[in-house]
Design a protein around this motif. Structure first.
Motif, short mmCIF file in Angstrom:
data_model
loop_
_atom_site.label_atom_id
_atom_site.label_comp_id
_atom_site.label_asym_id
_atom_site.label_seq_id
_atom_site.Cartn_x
_atom_site.Cartn_y
_atom_site.Cartn_z
N LYS A 72 -3.48 -1.42 0.61
CA LYS A 72 -4.03 -1.65 -0.73
C LYS A 72 -5.38 -2.34 -0.63
O LYS A 72 -5.56 -3.30 0.14
CB LYS A 72 -3.04 -2.54 -1.48
CG LYS A 72 -3.29 -2.65 -2.96
CD LYS A 72 -2.25 -3.55 -3.61
CE LYS A 72 -2.61 -3.78 -5.06
NZ LYS A 72 -1.66 -4.66 -5.73
N PRO A 125 -5.75 0.79 -8.83
CA PRO A 125 -4.73 0.57 -7.81
C PRO A 125 -4.39 1.85 -7.05
O PRO A 125 -4.76 2.95 -7.49
CB PRO A 125 -3.52 0.08 -8.63
CG PRO A 125 -3.71 0.66 -9.98
CD PRO A 125 -5.19 0.74 -10.20
N PRO A 126 -3.66 1.74 -5.93
CA PRO A 126 -3.20 2.93 -5.21
C PRO A 126 -2.24 3.71 -6.11
O PRO A 126 -1.46 3.11 -6.85
CB PRO A 126 -2.43 2.37 -4.00
CG PRO A 126 -2.77 0.94 -3.92
CD PRO A 126 -3.17 0.50 -5.28
N GLY A 136 0.81 -1.22 0.00
CA GLY A 136 0.00 0.00 0.00
C GLY A 136 0.84 1.27 0.00
O GLY A 136 1.97 1.27 -0.50
N GLN A 173 -6.33 5.80 -3.08
CA GLN A 173 -6.87 4.76 -3.93
C GLN A 173 -8.38 4.94 -4.05
O GLN A 173 -9.07 5.26 -3.07
CB GLN A 173 -6.55 3.37 -3.35
CG GLN A 173 -6.95 2.24 -4.30
CD GLN A 173 -6.59 0.86 -3.80
OE1 GLN A 173 -6.23 0.69 -2.64
NE2 GLN A 173 -6.68 -0.14 -4.68
#
Lengths: 243, 243
Positions: free
Chosen positions: A202, A126-127, A12, A121
């Motif tokens: 994430k 995705p982040p 993340g 995010q």
């Protein structure tokens, strides 16, 4: 000055910022430089700022206000369809604030400038992690450059360059950030405790960890004292110059 | 940019400088930034420079020329009665060069500015170490602040702050400087190899060690590779964030 780092790992995004602001040596205050907008289950947006405090506060206030005002013609931070649209919105707001503050329409290269790290995010993608310049344009992190620093970046850079690894877990990443911050705190008066730490796991779409780290934080003390000793031991382990 | 460090230990003075100069990213050259005036048995003066190359070369040329010219009305670098008079002479020369270069009599805060580290010893008094500002004024090192850095100083500062000890020998001091330079070289393109290293042993009144350290220097390789590993091991030795 300021020191903020945003770092991307496989698990993340991790953010850390200091809280010192100063206008001269005798005008020191504590301000949070990490701002969070969250729609649990759907999106989290984190913004960290460095530079002119009036500018950074104005940017955050405008984003906040427009986000809450029903019917406002501006796009809202919690309604943008993608992180790319989010960073464009923030970049445009930065440009607007700096242009408004500068007497002759001067732009970024002025007394009023500021830079930002934006990460977050939104469900379905995705982040993503960005750095926004005072001009309002921005760059995104990649595998080659997985972290951004703003403010007083130099003291704490060497350790990140050497120790970062994208497979790091949260616990090790926080350790890395604290070592980097500690080196900066020990070298530069314009960066000061407490620190703000945030982890965005994430695909969790919520703030995972949001902690303020103060002078007397036991783990910070362990790292700060321990790093001095570990560094001295590392230094001692290398062979002396043979002459 | 540039990176130079002058460091005072009980045994004497140690100097290290890089050799990269650049005017833009595509105009990179190698210039020695360490200059030595020696009267063996009587005095050694070492000057390191950072900043505008035209300015620093002019300062060195003027000092050199006036030192050699018989009958010149200016004081000579190898004839000053004390290190204090030496640093005043160099400071005045810096001021003279910058004022001459600046079109409107602008002074230090100009495109032409430069700063210097000056160290040395003259028979009858102890070794002394100074930092000279573009304004021509200067400060001297003390027990509390036993080293000066000029140029790209931030990356390499944390390790000096933590590992310096005035009782260090030469071999350990060179190791410390190489670690500091290596951190800087790895972080900033404007600082580059080879490095110049000089040791001025207390009361020797001659240059003790004067060595150029290039990319393929075996000891430099040992430190550069070894420090990465030692740093990673030091980092691994600290406990992870407990969460």
């Amino acid at each position: 000055m300021t020191y903020c780092v945003g770092l991307k790992i496989d698990r993340g995004l991790v953010f850390m910022s200091d809280t010192r602001t100063n206008a001269g040596m005798d005008s020191i205050s504590t301000f949070k430089k990490m701002h969070i907008w969250e729609e649990p289950g759907e999106r989290v947006i984190v913004l960290m700022s460095a530079g002119n405090l009036a500018t950074t506060q104005a940017v955050v206030s405008l984003l906040d206000e427009r986000n809450k005002t029903v019917g406002d013609r501006h796009p809202k931070l919690l309604e943008t369809p993608s992180m790319y649209q989010t960073v464009r919105l923030v970049g445009d707001t930065v440009k607007e604030v700096i242009e408004h503050a500068s007497p002759n329409g001067d732009k970024a290269d002025s007394y009023f400038n500021a830079s930002f790290i934006l990460g977050g995010q939104i469900k379905g993608s995705p982040p993503r992690l960005f750095m926004i310049y005072p001009e309002g344009n921005f760059i995104e992190s990649t595998d080659d450059t997985p972290f951004f620093q703003i403010g007083e970046t130099k003291y704490g850079k060497p350790i990140i360059i050497r120790a970062y690894d994208r497979t790091m877990g949260l616990a090790e990443t926080v350790k890395l950030l604290l070592v980097s911050f500690d080196s900066t705190l020990k070298s530069n008066l314009s960066v000061g405790l407490p620190l703000d730490l945030l982890f965005l796991e994430k695909d969790s779409f919520k703030v995972g960890l949001n902690r303020r780290i103060a002078q007397d934080d036991p783990y910070y003390r362990t790292i700060s004292d321990g790093w001095s000793n570990a560094l001295k031991a590392a230094f001692a382990s290398l062979p002396d110059f043979p002459g």
